[in-house]
Design an enzyme around this catalytic site. Structure first.
Site, PDB file in Angstrom:
ATOM      1  N   ASP A 160       5.482 -10.212  -4.406  1.00 55.38           N
ATOM      2  CA  ASP A 160       4.764  -9.285  -3.522  1.00 55.38           C
ATOM      3  C   ASP A 160       4.247  -8.075  -4.306  1.00 55.38           C
ATOM      4  O   ASP A 160       4.793  -7.720  -5.355  1.00 55.38           O
ATOM      5  CB  ASP A 160       5.698  -8.831  -2.388  1.00 55.38           C
ATOM      6  CG  ASP A 160       4.943  -8.237  -1.207  1.00 55.38           C
ATOM      7  OD1 ASP A 160       3.708  -8.429  -1.123  1.00 55.38           O
ATOM      8  OD2 ASP A 160       5.584  -7.579  -0.363  1.00 55.38           O
ATOM      9  N   ASN A 165      -0.163 -15.764   6.164  1.00 52.78           N
ATOM     10  CA  ASN A 165      -1.184 -15.159   5.302  1.00 52.78           C
ATOM     11  C   ASN A 165      -2.614 -15.539   5.682  1.00 52.78           C
ATOM     12  O   ASN A 165      -3.577 -14.930   5.198  1.00 52.78           O
ATOM     13  CB  ASN A 165      -0.924 -15.478   3.816  1.00 52.78           C
ATOM     14  CG  ASN A 165       0.243 -14.712   3.217  1.00 52.78           C
ATOM     15  OD1 ASN A 165       0.978 -15.225   2.363  1.00 52.78           O
ATOM     16  ND2 ASN A 165       0.446 -13.467   3.645  1.00 52.78           N
TER      17      ASN A 165
HETATM   18  C1  IPE Z   1       5.220 -12.573   1.763  1.00 55.13           C
HETATM   19  O1  IPE Z   1       4.479 -11.443   1.453  1.00 55.13           O
HETATM   20  C2  IPE Z   1       4.426 -13.815   1.462  1.00 55.13           C
HETATM   21  C3  IPE Z   1       4.197 -14.112   0.054  1.00 55.13           C
HETATM   22  C4  IPE Z   1       4.630 -13.421  -0.962  1.00 55.13           C
HETATM   23  C5  IPE Z   1       3.413 -15.290  -0.202  1.00 55.13           C
HETATM   24  P1  IPE Z   1       3.568 -10.688   2.547  1.00 55.13           P
HETATM   25  O2  IPE Z   1       2.910  -9.587   1.819  1.00 55.13           O
HETATM   26  O3  IPE Z   1       2.708 -11.668   3.247  1.00 55.13           O
HETATM   27  O4  IPE Z   1       4.683 -10.159   3.576  1.00 55.13           O
HETATM   28  P2  IPE Z   1       4.619  -8.964   4.618  1.00 55.13           P
HETATM   29  O5  IPE Z   1       3.354  -9.119   5.411  1.00 55.13           O
HETATM   30  O6  IPE Z   1       4.611  -7.691   3.825  1.00 55.13           O
HETATM   31  O7  IPE Z   1       5.873  -9.115   5.424  1.00 55.13           O
HETATM   32  C1  IPE Z   2       1.578 -10.953  -2.640  1.00 50.64           C
HETATM   33  O1  IPE Z   2       0.895  -9.768  -2.766  1.00 50.64           O
HETATM   34  C2  IPE Z   2       0.680 -12.165  -2.663  1.00 50.64           C
HETATM   35  C3  IPE Z   2       0.539 -12.829  -1.366  1.00 50.64           C
HETATM   36  C4  IPE Z   2       1.164 -12.508  -0.261  1.00 50.64           C
HETATM   37  C5  IPE Z   2      -0.374 -13.941  -1.299  1.00 50.64           C
HETATM   38  P1  IPE Z   2       0.193  -9.056  -1.528  1.00 50.64           P
HETATM   39  O2  IPE Z   2      -1.206  -9.551  -1.428  1.00 50.64           O
HETATM   40  O3  IPE Z   2       1.010  -9.218  -0.308  1.00 50.64           O
HETATM   41  O4  IPE Z   2       0.198  -7.545  -2.011  1.00 50.64           O
HETATM   42  P2  IPE Z   2       0.479  -6.262  -1.137  1.00 50.64           P
HETATM   43  O5  IPE Z   2       1.809  -6.482  -0.451  1.00 50.64           O
HETATM   44  O6  IPE Z   2      -0.639  -6.150  -0.154  1.00 50.64           O
HETATM   45  O7  IPE Z   2       0.529  -5.150  -2.107  1.00 50.64           O
HETATM   46 MG    MG Z   3       2.488  -8.143   0.526  1.00 48.56          MG
END
Ligand code: IPE
Ligand code: IPE
Ligand code: MG
EC number: 2.5.1.-
Length: 259
Positions: A32, A80
């Site tokens: 993340d 997502n």
């Molecule tokens: C969890 O991260 C999913 C992945 C890392 C693929 P998100 O960024 O989607 O989670 P939330 O929305 O902060 O809970």
């Molecule tokens: C994790 O990084 C990757 C996926 C969830 C696909 P994020 O895209 O969630 O990054 P933040 O949480 O918005 O910084």
């Molecule tokens: Mg995220």
């Protein structure tokens, strides 16, 4: 002297000592912070995903070198899809570029690719990239690199419960026969054999939640949360997380060895 892991410290101690006998067999990572990494550099969010892909390459090799048996990476959740179409499209194209450039390295390191999730809902070109990578690494018998792609734990449980109910309906199983093993076997992690449950779960970027990842399987996993955003995560950060794991006392509800 060992340095205790400090989640606010990006772990710069490259000489951290690990006990080679106690490397967690199954490490799962909620990767993340890609978007925030990019934003802090005034870059578009997808630049964070691109850099995150390079981190996946580095961490795969590092985990394999440390003797990890299964590395599960949460790459795309069933939730997502709520993101803007451009970002979703970019994320769907990433496995194509990733495997295009990285399969020879995976083979060199004897790493086998597996995927869990509702892959049938992915675009055709993403499905093909994944299918080819699985086929091209099929003979590798080292670490398993297990991607959670269009994965969600609640959906996985619903699918598993439906499969169990169907077995009961078909007369192949009685209600009394349903036990924890039945549930283990009905989940997508059953493909990992004896390593179905993570020993260590890491989440990067400072968020301290599970976001629908492996809810059943992490019942007794050690959880490590680090403030490091995924694109900044290095082999050294991984070692620091494993060092933290090695300082935990896993009791599984019982008493520790040194009562
Ligand atoms: C969890 O991260 C999913 C992945 C890392 C693929 P998100 O960024 O989607 O989670 P939330 O929305 O902060 O809970
Ligand atoms: C994790 O990084 C990757 C996926 C969830 C696909 P994020 O895209 O969630 O990054 P933040 O949480 O918005 O910084
Ligand atoms: Mg995220």
């Amino acid at each position: 002297m060992f340095a205790f892991f400090n989640k606010n410290d990006p772990a710069t101690d490259e000489n951290v000592e690990l006990d080679a006998q106690r490397i967690p067999a199954h490490v799962a990572i909620i990767m993340d912070g890609n978007g925030r990494w990019a934003k802090s550099r005034h870059l578009p969010r997808v630049a964070g995903h691109k850099e995150g892909m390079n981190t996946v390459k580095k961490i795969t090799i590092a985990a394999s070198d440390l003797g990890v048996k299964v590395l599960t990476l949460y790459a795309f959740s069933t939730e997502n899809w709520k993101r803007p179409t451009d970002e979703v499209n970019y994320l769907m194209q990433l496995p194509v570029s990733f495997f295009d450039t990285f399969v020879p390295d995976l083979v060199k390191h004897n790493v086998r690719v597996q995927v869990m999730g509702y892959t049938d809902q992915l675009p055709a070109k993403t499905q093909k990239a994944v299918r080819d990578a699985v086929a091209d690494t099929q003979a590798c018998d080292g670490m398993v690199l297990n991607f959670a792609l269009n994965y969600g734990s609640r959906a996985e449980m619903v699918t598993g419960i439906q499969a169990i109910a169907q077995q009961v309906q078909a007369g192949k199983l009685t209600v009394d026969q349903i036990d924890e093993r039945t549930v283990d076997d009905a989940l997508m992690t059953s493909a990992l054999g004896q390593y179905h449950d993570p020993d260590l779960l890491i989440r990067t970027s400072g968020e301290e939640r599970i976001s629908n990842f492996l809810l059943w399987q992490i019942a007794y996993s050690e959880l490590v949360f680090t403030d490091v955003k995924w694109p900044d995560f290095t082999a050294t950060t991984l070692k620091a997380c494993i060092a933290d794991f090695q300082h935990r006392d896993r009791r599984f509800g019982g008493l520790s060895d040194h009562k």
